[in-house]
Design a protein around this motif. Structure first.
Motif, mmCIF file in Angstrom:
data_model
loop_
_atom_site.group_PDB
_atom_site.id
_atom_site.type_symbol
_atom_site.label_atom_id
_atom_site.label_comp_id
_atom_site.label_asym_id
_atom_site.label_seq_id
_atom_site.Cartn_x
_atom_site.Cartn_y
_atom_site.Cartn_z
ATOM 1 N N PRO A 11 -0.383 -36.065 22.523
ATOM 2 C CA PRO A 11 -1.582 -35.492 21.927
ATOM 3 C C PRO A 11 -1.354 -34.078 21.389
ATOM 4 O O PRO A 11 -2.117 -33.597 20.562
ATOM 5 N N GLY A 12 -0.278 -33.427 21.819
ATOM 6 C CA GLY A 12 0.010 -32.071 21.365
ATOM 7 C C GLY A 12 0.617 -32.022 19.969
ATOM 8 O O GLY A 12 0.155 -31.301 19.097
ATOM 9 N N CYS A 13 1.675 -32.812 19.742
ATOM 10 C CA CYS A 13 2.373 -32.762 18.451
ATOM 11 C C CYS A 13 2.285 -34.075 17.674
ATOM 12 O O CYS A 13 2.835 -34.182 16.593
ATOM 13 N N ARG A 14 1.628 -35.074 18.259
ATOM 14 C CA ARG A 14 1.400 -36.388 17.632
ATOM 15 C C ARG A 14 2.656 -37.233 17.454
ATOM 16 O O ARG A 14 2.665 -38.194 16.708
ATOM 17 N N LEU A 15 3.749 -36.879 18.132
ATOM 18 C CA LEU A 15 4.961 -37.677 18.081
ATOM 19 C C LEU A 15 4.693 -39.036 18.727
ATOM 20 O O LEU A 15 4.069 -39.113 19.779
ATOM 21 N N LYS A 16 5.166 -40.105 18.110
ATOM 22 C CA LYS A 16 5.076 -41.448 18.685
ATOM 23 C C LYS A 16 6.488 -41.917 18.991
ATOM 24 O O LYS A 16 7.395 -41.736 18.171
ATOM 25 N N CYS A 17 6.685 -42.487 20.171
ATOM 26 C CA CYS A 17 8.012 -42.974 20.527
ATOM 27 C C CYS A 17 7.899 -44.144 21.504
ATOM 28 O O CYS A 17 6.853 -44.398 22.079
ATOM 29 N N ARG A 18 8.985 -44.842 21.672
ATOM 30 C CA ARG A 18 9.066 -45.932 22.633
ATOM 31 C C ARG A 18 9.303 -45.326 24.026
ATOM 32 O O ARG A 18 9.838 -44.221 24.140
ATOM 33 N N PRO A 19 8.931 -46.029 25.093
ATOM 34 C CA PRO A 19 9.114 -45.487 26.446
ATOM 35 C C PRO A 19 10.549 -45.084 26.775
ATOM 36 O O PRO A 19 10.772 -44.121 27.491
ATOM 37 N N ALA A 20 11.538 -45.777 26.223
ATOM 38 C CA ALA A 20 12.942 -45.451 26.502
ATOM 39 C C ALA A 20 13.360 -44.123 25.876
ATOM 40 O O ALA A 20 14.368 -43.538 26.269
ATOM 41 N N ALA A 21 12.599 -43.613 24.910
ATOM 42 C CA ALA A 21 12.959 -42.376 24.210
ATOM 43 C C ALA A 21 12.230 -41.146 24.739
ATOM 44 O O ALA A 21 12.374 -40.062 24.198
ATOM 45 N N VAL A 22 11.480 -41.295 25.824
ATOM 46 C CA VAL A 22 10.735 -40.176 26.399
ATOM 47 C C VAL A 22 11.707 -39.218 27.078
ATOM 48 O O VAL A 22 12.724 -39.630 27.627
ATOM 49 N N GLY A 23 11.410 -37.943 27.034
ATOM 50 C CA GLY A 23 12.265 -36.930 27.643
ATOM 51 C C GLY A 23 12.239 -36.974 29.168
ATOM 52 O O GLY A 23 11.556 -37.794 29.786
ATOM 53 N N ALA A 24 12.952 -36.058 29.773
ATOM 54 C CA ALA A 24 13.061 -35.976 31.227
ATOM 55 C C ALA A 24 11.688 -35.819 31.877
ATOM 56 O O ALA A 24 10.855 -35.048 31.406
ATOM 57 N N GLY A 25 11.442 -36.578 32.909
ATOM 58 C CA GLY A 25 10.180 -36.488 33.635
ATOM 59 C C GLY A 25 8.996 -37.086 32.884
ATOM 60 O O GLY A 25 7.854 -36.819 33.219
#
Length: 55
Positions: A11-25
């Protein structure tokens, strides 16, 4: 109820990604926001991702 395709949206930067591409934590890789939204296409689910990520 069929299987859906899951995407995460920041919601902050509107980036959309797949769950495998989420950063640490489970945080956003672009802005480090920790409250990503889980969007399931083909289903009816919209929820916040838990703070801890199982994997």
């Amino acid at each position: 109820m069929g299987t859906g395709v899951t995407w995460l949206k920041c919601p902050g930067c509107r980036l959309k990604c797949r769950p495998a591409a989420v950063g640490a934590g489970g945080r956003c890789r672009r802005c480090d926001h920790d409250g990503l939204l889980r969007l399931t296409l083909g289903g009816r689910e919209v929820q916040l991702v838990p703070e801890t990520r199982q994997g």
